[in-house]
Design an enzyme around this catalytic site. Sequence first.
Site, PDB file in Angstrom:
ATOM      1  N   HIS A 120      -9.595   1.075   1.702  1.00 11.49           N
ATOM      2  CA  HIS A 120      -9.303   1.563   3.057  1.00 11.49           C
ATOM      3  C   HIS A 120     -10.508   1.259   3.942  1.00 11.49           C
ATOM      4  O   HIS A 120     -11.645   1.532   3.537  1.00 11.49           O
ATOM      5  CB  HIS A 120      -9.163   3.092   3.077  1.00 11.49           C
ATOM      6  CG  HIS A 120      -7.947   3.648   2.402  1.00 11.49           C
ATOM      7  ND1 HIS A 120      -8.032   4.544   1.367  1.00 11.49           N
ATOM      8  CD2 HIS A 120      -6.634   3.498   2.653  1.00 11.49           C
ATOM      9  CE1 HIS A 120      -6.813   4.924   0.997  1.00 11.49           C
ATOM     10  NE2 HIS A 120      -5.940   4.297   1.754  1.00 11.49           N
TER      11      HIS A 120
ATOM     12  N   HIS B  93       0.835  -1.216   0.000  1.00 13.43           N
ATOM     13  CA  HIS B  93       0.000   0.000   0.000  1.00 13.43           C
ATOM     14  C   HIS B  93       0.863   1.256   0.000  1.00 13.43           C
ATOM     15  O   HIS B  93       1.580   1.532   0.956  1.00 13.43           O
ATOM     16  CB  HIS B  93      -0.909   0.006   1.230  1.00 13.43           C
ATOM     17  CG  HIS B  93      -1.947   1.086   1.225  1.00 13.43           C
ATOM     18  ND1 HIS B  93      -2.971   1.136   0.307  1.00 13.43           N
ATOM     19  CD2 HIS B  93      -2.129   2.172   2.021  1.00 13.43           C
ATOM     20  CE1 HIS B  93      -3.731   2.189   0.539  1.00 13.43           C
ATOM     21  NE2 HIS B  93      -3.235   2.841   1.574  1.00 13.43           N
TER      22      HIS B  93
ATOM     23  N   HIS C 246       0.860   5.565  -1.476  1.00 13.48           N
ATOM     24  CA  HIS C 246       0.433   6.731  -2.254  1.00 13.48           C
ATOM     25  C   HIS C 246       1.730   7.492  -2.504  1.00 13.48           C
ATOM     26  O   HIS C 246       2.180   8.282  -1.661  1.00 13.48           O
ATOM     27  CB  HIS C 246      -0.541   7.620  -1.482  1.00 13.48           C
ATOM     28  CG  HIS C 246      -1.687   6.868  -0.842  1.00 13.48           C
ATOM     29  ND1 HIS C 246      -2.735   6.373  -1.573  1.00 13.48           N
ATOM     30  CD2 HIS C 246      -1.928   6.510   0.437  1.00 13.48           C
ATOM     31  CE1 HIS C 246      -3.582   5.763  -0.758  1.00 13.48           C
ATOM     32  NE2 HIS C 246      -3.109   5.825   0.465  1.00 13.48           N
TER      33      HIS C 246
ATOM     34  N   GLN D 289       2.724  11.296  -1.807  1.00 12.75           N
ATOM     35  CA  GLN D 289       2.739  11.831  -0.443  1.00 12.75           C
ATOM     36  C   GLN D 289       4.148  11.852   0.149  1.00 12.75           C
ATOM     37  O   GLN D 289       4.402  12.526   1.152  1.00 12.75           O
ATOM     38  CB  GLN D 289       1.777  11.047   0.450  1.00 12.75           C
ATOM     39  CG  GLN D 289       0.313  11.275   0.038  1.00 12.75           C
ATOM     40  CD  GLN D 289      -0.682  10.518   0.909  1.00 12.75           C
ATOM     41  OE1 GLN D 289      -0.341   9.994   1.963  1.00 12.75           O
ATOM     42  NE2 GLN D 289      -1.920  10.441   0.462  1.00 12.75           N
TER      43      GLN D 289
ATOM     44  N   HIS E  23     -12.048   3.580  -2.997  1.00 16.55           N
ATOM     45  CA  HIS E  23     -11.192   4.226  -1.986  1.00 16.55           C
ATOM     46  C   HIS E  23     -11.531   3.817  -0.561  1.00 16.55           C
ATOM     47  O   HIS E  23     -10.663   3.497   0.243  1.00 16.55           O
ATOM     48  CB  HIS E  23     -11.291   5.752  -2.130  1.00 16.55           C
ATOM     49  CG  HIS E  23     -10.513   6.501  -1.099  1.00 16.55           C
ATOM     50  ND1 HIS E  23     -11.043   6.824   0.142  1.00 16.55           N
ATOM     51  CD2 HIS E  23      -9.247   6.964  -1.105  1.00 16.55           C
ATOM     52  CE1 HIS E  23     -10.112   7.470   0.837  1.00 16.55           C
ATOM     53  NE2 HIS E  23      -9.028   7.561   0.117  1.00 16.55           N
TER      54      HIS E  23
ATOM     55  N   ARG F 245      -3.860  17.168   6.028  1.00 15.10           N
ATOM     56  CA  ARG F 245      -4.826  17.161   4.932  1.00 15.10           C
ATOM     57  C   ARG F 245      -4.749  18.441   4.098  1.00 15.10           C
ATOM     58  O   ARG F 245      -4.820  18.402   2.877  1.00 15.10           O
ATOM     59  CB  ARG F 245      -6.235  17.015   5.526  1.00 15.10           C
ATOM     60  CG  ARG F 245      -7.195  16.267   4.646  1.00 15.10           C
ATOM     61  CD  ARG F 245      -8.471  15.996   5.426  1.00 15.10           C
ATOM     62  NE  ARG F 245      -9.601  16.443   4.644  1.00 15.10           N
ATOM     63  CZ  ARG F 245     -10.522  15.610   4.157  1.00 15.10           C
ATOM     64  NH1 ARG F 245     -10.431  14.324   4.358  1.00 15.10           N
ATOM     65  NH2 ARG F 245     -11.527  16.080   3.469  1.00 15.10           N
TER      66      ARG F 245
ATOM     67  N   ASP G  79       2.071   3.279   2.796  1.00 12.63           N
ATOM     68  CA  ASP G  79       0.973   4.244   2.804  1.00 12.63           C
ATOM     69  C   ASP G  79       1.404   5.684   2.518  1.00 12.63           C
ATOM     70  O   ASP G  79       1.642   6.033   1.373  1.00 12.63           O
ATOM     71  CB  ASP G  79       0.228   4.123   4.145  1.00 12.63           C
ATOM     72  CG  ASP G  79      -1.153   4.777   4.116  1.00 12.63           C
ATOM     73  OD1 ASP G  79      -1.571   5.241   3.055  1.00 12.63           O
ATOM     74  OD2 ASP G  79      -1.826   4.812   5.172  1.00 12.63           O
TER      75      ASP G  79
ATOM     76  N   ARG H   6     -16.756   5.441   2.549  1.00 10.04           N
ATOM     77  CA  ARG H   6     -17.254   6.815   2.585  1.00 10.04           C
ATOM     78  C   ARG H   6     -17.099   7.529   1.240  1.00 10.04           C
ATOM     79  O   ARG H   6     -17.727   8.551   1.017  1.00 10.04           O
ATOM     80  CB  ARG H   6     -16.586   7.611   3.711  1.00 10.04           C
ATOM     81  CG  ARG H   6     -15.108   7.824   3.566  1.00 10.04           C
ATOM     82  CD  ARG H   6     -14.527   8.533   4.801  1.00 10.04           C
ATOM     83  NE  ARG H   6     -13.160   8.967   4.547  1.00 10.04           N
ATOM     84  CZ  ARG H   6     -12.081   8.193   4.646  1.00 10.04           C
ATOM     85  NH1 ARG H   6     -12.208   6.936   5.016  1.00 10.04           N
ATOM     86  NH2 ARG H   6     -10.884   8.656   4.379  1.00 10.04           N
TER      87      ARG H   6
ATOM     88  N   TYR I  46      -5.009   7.606  -6.631  1.00 11.65           N
ATOM     89  CA  TYR I  46      -6.280   8.337  -6.728  1.00 11.65           C
ATOM     90  C   TYR I  46      -6.176   9.676  -7.418  1.00 11.65           C
ATOM     91  O   TYR I  46      -7.166  10.388  -7.567  1.00 11.65           O
ATOM     92  CB  TYR I  46      -6.946   8.474  -5.358  1.00 11.65           C
ATOM     93  CG  TYR I  46      -6.169   9.158  -4.252  1.00 11.65           C
ATOM     94  CD1 TYR I  46      -6.228  10.526  -4.078  1.00 11.65           C
ATOM     95  CD2 TYR I  46      -5.404   8.422  -3.356  1.00 11.65           C
ATOM     96  CE1 TYR I  46      -5.552  11.149  -3.045  1.00 11.65           C
ATOM     97  CE2 TYR I  46      -4.715   9.035  -2.322  1.00 11.65           C
ATOM     98  CZ  TYR I  46      -4.793  10.398  -2.165  1.00 11.65           C
ATOM     99  OH  TYR I  46      -4.108  11.005  -1.144  1.00 11.65           O
TER     100      TYR I  46
ATOM    101  N   HIS J 211      -5.609  -1.071   6.618  1.00 13.69           N
ATOM    102  CA  HIS J 211      -5.699  -0.636   8.018  1.00 13.69           C
ATOM    103  C   HIS J 211      -6.524  -1.635   8.852  1.00 13.69           C
ATOM    104  O   HIS J 211      -5.963  -2.322   9.683  1.00 13.69           O
ATOM    105  CB  HIS J 211      -6.261   0.784   8.184  1.00 13.69           C
ATOM    106  CG  HIS J 211      -5.524   1.828   7.401  1.00 13.69           C
ATOM    107  ND1 HIS J 211      -4.175   2.059   7.585  1.00 13.69           N
ATOM    108  CD2 HIS J 211      -5.924   2.695   6.434  1.00 13.69           C
ATOM    109  CE1 HIS J 211      -3.786   3.037   6.757  1.00 13.69           C
ATOM    110  NE2 HIS J 211      -4.826   3.434   6.049  1.00 13.69           N
TER     111      HIS J 211
HETATM  112 ZN   LIG Z   1      -3.773   4.811   2.192  1.00 12.88          ZN
END
Ligand SMILES: [Zn+2]
Length: 455
Positions: free
Chosen positions: A233, A56, A58, A61, A208, A82, A321, A211, A121, A270
């Site tokens: 996730h 996992h 991204h 980041q 994703h 964020r 992550d 939610r 994403y 997670h």
């Molecule tokens: Zn993630």
Amino acid sequence: MATVIFATNALLPDGWARNVRVTQSDGVIVKVTSGTTAEAGDIRVSTLLPALSNLHSHAFQRAMAGMTEHRIAGRDSFWTWRDLMYRFTRQLTPEQVEAIAAFVFMEMQEAGYAAVGEFHYLHHQPDGAPYGDMAELSARILAAADQTGIGLTHLPVLYTYGGAGAQPLAAGQGRFSNTVERFAELLDAVRRAAQVLPADTRVGIAPHSLRATNPADLAEVLSLANGNPVHIHVAEQPREVADISAWLGARPVEWLLHNAALGPDWCLIHATHMTAAETENLARTGAVAGLCPITEANLGDGPFNGPGWLAAGGAFGLGSDSNVRISLTEELRTLEYSQRLRDLARNILVNGEGSVGQALYTGAALGGAQALGRKAGQIAAGHLADLTAIDADHPTLCALRPDQLLDGLAFAATDQVVTDVWSAGRHRVQGGRHVHRDAIVAGWRQAVAGLLASV
Ligand SMILES: [Zn+2]
């Protein structure tokens, strides 16, 4: 063309063996012989392990690492993270996406990982409109994998809503946005683009989170997986559990257990906040728990229920992550230490008796490979040549017997003990360095300088 590795020690499926020759051809292990002697032309290593898959990531980041660790009075603790993440995602160019991913993949390989699951994403232009080639940014991830030689399972993300209850996306999320219909088009384009990559490349799908979708869309997107890995996730933070419970009338893992055909092709990232029943029932589906110990510690997510998961026979793997730090050894020890700090006890993540380091490592090797749809995770004929060599004569390991080496790796060493890494036979880390390190680092420096100038 066949190449042969000769290892003084090797971790085979039935345990440690001495003087092992491993023959690989076209990225696949074709023969393993122990108790033998080296021959001319063999690549000699100290200790050979099945390589881990990083399940996992991204990648982009990584460029934020170290920038969000200060507290601001009156703001919730996620705000700085964020806020900066959205400012970054508004500015990133395709060239920067590629250069940053190449750097991160190189770091992963130098840490001992042979493969990565890139949970991707960022799809569209900064104003939310698709690029002329809808798969432009996925193509950049594919190019970074090709440049570094890492094994890639690319996971394009379906991200439709801004919160539980099908709330609209917030400003700053336009680059992620897809309906299922547009996602299907994107997925087709990504699958075509991936055809020119090595044969071990996979394209899965990643709704994703609960939610960011809704039940009808989720059912529809799952029909596009075609047997490829499905990552999502889930239950990372208590707030998410509360929001999903209020909306769907069930906790997120509980809801998935009742409404999705969970199985070995699933990876739940997670899965931190589960009840004992959720833990046991999820483990029994054969799905992999995608644990990201450094990121989960960094974001204050909480500890995973490791003892309950292992007791139910659950599969697990490791992911980096947020990529705040790329370190295989540190992921291993952070996972075990999270359990010790909670339970006020030692030696937790091993079923019954035995080496904790070896249980963690071999469990993560098999579970990580399963999550990425790679036939890997053990040194055996017919498996991909995903291999990591470590130097058992390194000062941090030299006092240990072979059966203690993985405890040394997990608790005493750094990733500097890694000497060589092969990804499906591609020998890109040699002497502890990626063979294209200088060019990749230069690209990274240029990308982050450009990005910082623009945010
Ligand atoms: Zn993630």
